[in-house]
Design an enzyme around this catalytic site. Structure first.
Site, PDB file in Angstrom:
ATOM      1  N   ASN A 250      47.863  31.379  46.125  1.00  0.00           N
ATOM      2  CA  ASN A 250      47.174  30.462  47.033  1.00  0.00           C
ATOM      3  C   ASN A 250      47.750  29.060  46.907  1.00  0.00           C
ATOM      4  OD1 ASN A 250      45.160  32.312  47.902  1.00  0.00           O
ATOM      5  ND2 ASN A 250      43.929  31.889  46.086  1.00  0.00           N
TER       6      ASN A 250
ATOM      7  N   ASP B 253      46.335  25.500  46.367  1.00  0.00           N
ATOM      8  CA  ASP B 253      45.101  24.851  45.932  1.00  0.00           C
ATOM      9  C   ASP B 253      45.001  23.467  46.574  1.00  0.00           C
ATOM     10  OD1 ASP B 253      44.508  26.986  44.318  1.00  0.00           O
ATOM     11  OD2 ASP B 253      45.067  26.009  42.437  1.00  0.00           O
TER      12      ASP B 253
ATOM     13  N   GLY C  36      46.809  35.219  40.679  1.00  0.00           N
ATOM     14  CA  GLY C  36      48.047  35.927  40.381  1.00  0.00           C
ATOM     15  C   GLY C  36      49.202  34.974  40.153  1.00  0.00           C
TER      16      GLY C  36
ATOM     17  N   ASP D  40      43.134  31.815  33.893  1.00  0.00           N
ATOM     18  CA  ASP D  40      44.347  32.540  34.274  1.00  0.00           C
ATOM     19  C   ASP D  40      45.420  32.402  33.199  1.00  0.00           C
ATOM     20  OD1 ASP D  40      43.060  33.060  36.713  1.00  0.00           O
ATOM     21  OD2 ASP D  40      43.852  31.226  37.600  1.00  0.00           O
TER      22      ASP D  40
ATOM     23  N   GLY E  53      45.122  19.986  37.081  1.00  0.00           N
ATOM     24  CA  GLY E  53      45.763  21.030  37.870  1.00  0.00           C
ATOM     25  C   GLY E  53      45.718  22.382  37.176  1.00  0.00           C
TER      26      GLY E  53
END
Length: 309
Positions: free
Chosen positions: A14, A16, A44, A253, A288
């Site tokens: 994606n 962000d 991912g 993640d 981030g």
């Protein structure tokens, strides 16, 4: 046996779109925020970059749109050292995550899946050579559940499957049975277990293991993590180093990627989780998601190992 990749991530990519806010808005309320920042993300994409930054031989299997956000995501993967041969382009706009971050570092996220929703079981079957070259395969639920199920069916013999069921959804028995481990935070554990969740992480681990995964890891934020496996031994608490959190976006993640990589290197679950907790702790000290992920040398300098207790 072909073993080109220490970690293959099958999941979402994606863009962000991040805005800082003094506080997150209540229903019907408007708040003013900072200038918009656009970062490469998706669970991912985040996992793949986190593992590659640490030095893992990493590949990503995902789908992005034929648009500027897709270019941003591919460039970020390649810059981190991820093999993008499995990234498919087209079919829908690149997925987008709308993220607000408050001064404490907590975030709220809305995801528009876009091309992620078009990653199909047929795409997984067509990528059989990638899966046959992977020691560990990690996935999440920002792609269709039937696609994740196809990943499980396509795993090579002996490969390890790591799943972070986020956003949480009911999981079929064949997917649960393959998870080694199932990685959840407190919210995900409570959603999956429902009213019978219990009150402690140890309770959650017992309940989750009863659903069929081979092992479970529960992430506990500043408290570290808890690991448990189906062999019946006691759950193990893994403490986290104390750090000043700036932005928690993508930290889970980073944890999951580091965990999967270290398991593939042969570490046991508590040892791999102890390393992963340090990676997650390092990630929250910078703003981030992918921008916050440490290299192995940065990790060694910034976040010392925590003695087990």
């Amino acid at each position: 046996m072909n073993d080109d990749y220490e970690l293959l991530v099958v999941g979402s990519a994606n863009a962000d779109l991040v805005v800082g806010v003094e506080r997150r808005p209540a229903p019907g309320e408007t708040v003013l925020g900072s200038d918009l920042a656009v970062h490469p993300g998706g669970k991912g994409g985040n996992q793949a970059v986190a593992a590659a930054r640490l030095g893992a031989r990493t590949a990503l299997l995902a789908r992005v749109g034929d648009d500027a956000h897709g270019v941003l995501l591919l460039d970020a993967q390649r810059a981190a050292g991820v093999d993008t041969v499995g990234v498919l382009v087209g079919g829908a706009p690149t997925g987008v995550a709308l993220i607000t971050v408050d001064p404490s570092g907590d975030n709220s996220i809305v995801v528009s899946p876009g091309a992620n929703a078009r990653l199909t079981p047929g795409d997984i079957r067509a990528a059989g050579s990638l899966l046959s070259a992977a020691r560990v395969v990690s996935s999440q639920l920002e792609i269709p559940l039937d696609t994740v199920a196809e990943v499980v069916r396509t795993l090579r013999p002996g490969a390890r499957f790591v799943l972070n069921p986020s956003p949480p959804a009911p999981l079929p028995a064949e997917v649960l049975a393959a998870c080694d481990p199932l990685v959840v935070n407190e919210h995900e554990a409570r959603v999956i277990l429902g009213d019978d969740a219990g009150e402690t992480p140890e309770d959650w681990a017992r309940g989750l293991l009863a659903l069929g995964p081979r092992s479970v890891v529960i992430t506990l934020g500043a408290e570290g993590a808890l690991t448990a496996d189906a062999s019946g031994g006691a759950a193990v608490r893994v403490p986290s180093p104390k750090v000043d959190a700036v932005d928690t976006t993508g930290a889970g993640d980073a944890f999951t990627a580091a965990l999967g990589w270290r398991l593939g290197l042969g570490e046991d679950l508590p040892t791999a989780a102890a390393y992963a907790v340090r990676v997650g702790a390092a990630a929250v000290t910078r703003k981030g998601a992918q921008d916050s992920y440490p290299t192995a040398s940065e990790l060694a300098d910034a976040v010392p190992e925590v003695p087990s207790r």
